[in-house]
Motif scaffolding. Sequence first.
Motif, PDB file in Angstrom:
ATOM      1  N   LYS A 214       1.206 -23.152  16.883  1.00 14.16           N
ATOM      2  CA  LYS A 214       0.018 -24.001  16.859  1.00 14.16           C
ATOM      3  C   LYS A 214       0.327 -25.460  16.548  1.00 14.16           C
ATOM      4  O   LYS A 214      -0.453 -26.350  16.879  1.00 14.16           O
ATOM      5  N   ASN A 215       1.472 -25.696  15.936  1.00 11.54           N
ATOM      6  CA  ASN A 215       1.778 -27.053  15.480  1.00 11.54           C
ATOM      7  C   ASN A 215       2.854 -27.760  16.291  1.00 11.54           C
ATOM      8  O   ASN A 215       2.907 -28.989  16.300  1.00 11.54           O
ATOM      9  N   ASP A 216       3.726 -27.033  16.950  1.00 12.14           N
ATOM     10  CA  ASP A 216       4.868 -27.680  17.585  1.00 12.14           C
ATOM     11  C   ASP A 216       5.415 -26.788  18.687  1.00 12.14           C
ATOM     12  O   ASP A 216       5.033 -25.613  18.817  1.00 12.14           O
ATOM     13  N   PHE A 217       6.327 -27.339  19.478  1.00  9.52           N
ATOM     14  CA  PHE A 217       7.020 -26.538  20.473  1.00  9.52           C
ATOM     15  C   PHE A 217       8.430 -27.084  20.674  1.00  9.52           C
ATOM     16  O   PHE A 217       8.718 -28.246  20.402  1.00  9.52           O
ATOM     17  N   ASP A 218       9.315 -26.214  21.132  1.00  8.84           N
ATOM     18  CA  ASP A 218      10.693 -26.587  21.475  1.00  8.84           C
ATOM     19  C   ASP A 218      10.973 -26.129  22.894  1.00  8.84           C
ATOM     20  O   ASP A 218      10.542 -25.041  23.306  1.00  8.84           O
ATOM     21  N   ASN A 247       9.652 -35.943  18.808  1.00 11.97           N
ATOM     22  CA  ASN A 247       8.440 -35.943  19.628  1.00 11.97           C
ATOM     23  C   ASN A 247       8.708 -36.385  21.065  1.00 11.97           C
ATOM     24  O   ASN A 247       7.779 -36.692  21.803  1.00 11.97           O
ATOM     25  N   TYR A 248       9.991 -36.391  21.459  1.00 11.17           N
ATOM     26  CA  TYR A 248      10.343 -36.850  22.791  1.00 11.17           C
ATOM     27  C   TYR A 248      10.891 -35.683  23.614  1.00 11.17           C
ATOM     28  O   TYR A 248      11.420 -34.709  23.077  1.00 11.17           O
ATOM     29  N   LEU A 249      10.791 -35.803  24.920  1.00 12.08           N
ATOM     30  CA  LEU A 249      11.316 -34.795  25.828  1.00 12.08           C
ATOM     31  C   LEU A 249      12.186 -35.489  26.875  1.00 12.08           C
ATOM     32  O   LEU A 249      11.757 -35.764  27.990  1.00 12.08           O
ATOM     33  N   PRO A 250      13.420 -35.808  26.508  1.00 12.92           N
ATOM     34  CA  PRO A 250      14.295 -36.500  27.461  1.00 12.92           C
ATOM     35  C   PRO A 250      14.729 -35.579  28.595  1.00 12.92           C
ATOM     36  O   PRO A 250      15.003 -34.396  28.388  1.00 12.92           O
ATOM     37  N   ILE A 251      14.781 -36.126  29.789  1.00 21.41           N
ATOM     38  CA  ILE A 251      15.263 -35.422  30.969  1.00 21.41           C
ATOM     39  C   ILE A 251      16.432 -36.222  31.544  1.00 21.41           C
ATOM     40  O   ILE A 251      16.287 -37.405  31.842  1.00 21.41           O
ATOM     41  N   ILE A 252      17.578 -35.578  31.666  1.00 21.47           N
ATOM     42  CA  ILE A 252      18.787 -36.249  32.138  1.00 21.47           C
ATOM     43  C   ILE A 252      19.132 -35.723  33.530  1.00 21.47           C
ATOM     44  O   ILE A 252      19.247 -34.510  33.737  1.00 21.47           O
ATOM     45  N   PHE A 253      19.293 -36.643  34.463  1.00 18.31           N
ATOM     46  CA  PHE A 253      19.613 -36.302  35.847  1.00 18.31           C
ATOM     47  C   PHE A 253      20.987 -36.854  36.200  1.00 18.31           C
ATOM     48  O   PHE A 253      21.275 -38.031  35.962  1.00 18.31           O
TER      49      PHE A 253
END
Length: 266
Positions: A214-218, A247-253
């Motif tokens: 309910k509070n967070d996700f990984d 709180n960030y979701l980096p995506i590396i290409f």
Amino acid sequence: MKKFLFFIIVILVISFSFIHFFIAPKLIQNVKSHLKDLGFNNAESQGVGYKIDGLNISKIYLDKDKFSTVKNFKLTFSWPALILNKTVLSISVDELNLVLTSKELTDRIKSFSPIKVNFSNPVSINKINIDVATTNAPIRLNGNLKSQLFEGYNNYLLNLDASQNNLSFNSKTTFRNDLQNGLYLDGIISNLNINLYDFSLKRAESWFSISANKNDFDLSAELNAGSGKIFNLPLQSINITAGKSDNYLPIIFRSKISGNETTTLS
């Protein structure tokens, strides 16, 4: 003897009436409530039958147009235990058919909150057919869903495959969700091929892992493809990784340009 038989008949009539007018409608309403939690707000049932070991619904229409259906939905339980507020033992479905537009699928995913859906019962769906109408080409997914008890929890295994020119893959996803601990999901996608006008991937493999409460996700995921293209740029040795950090979701290409392996895009 006649009085005893009459007494038994009266008890059976009262029991059946109690089940028919009170227990069964409550069960069906609970089924609709769970379907609503899954995003199906217009579910209607047809053909309810009572059995010694539970209740069977021959068909459930999931949308107003009656395109999406559930066939032979069965709840297995003991009637005396259920009357005493015990849980359903298992849920089984012969066939699930979903017909959606790409917008409906996107809206359904956005509105779906797995955290509030308690997947506590063993569930099996023998056949899953999902048809999605998109602007490029229609997509059909086929698969099944099974569950097994592991370390005190019901773990669910979802198999989904596609075998079309524009999209083909094989996937296996395992997940567990309960109201106390949240959602745990792990998946593998193999033999992934995407063939669209301005984007393609060939010989791709991927894995992903998600946990949420309910509070967070990984989230962490990785995709590797032998070749592909973005617009008219041909690529090879493609790698995409994603992982949540704070709180960030980096995506590396990363990728190499076909015909120029000394150049790396990132």
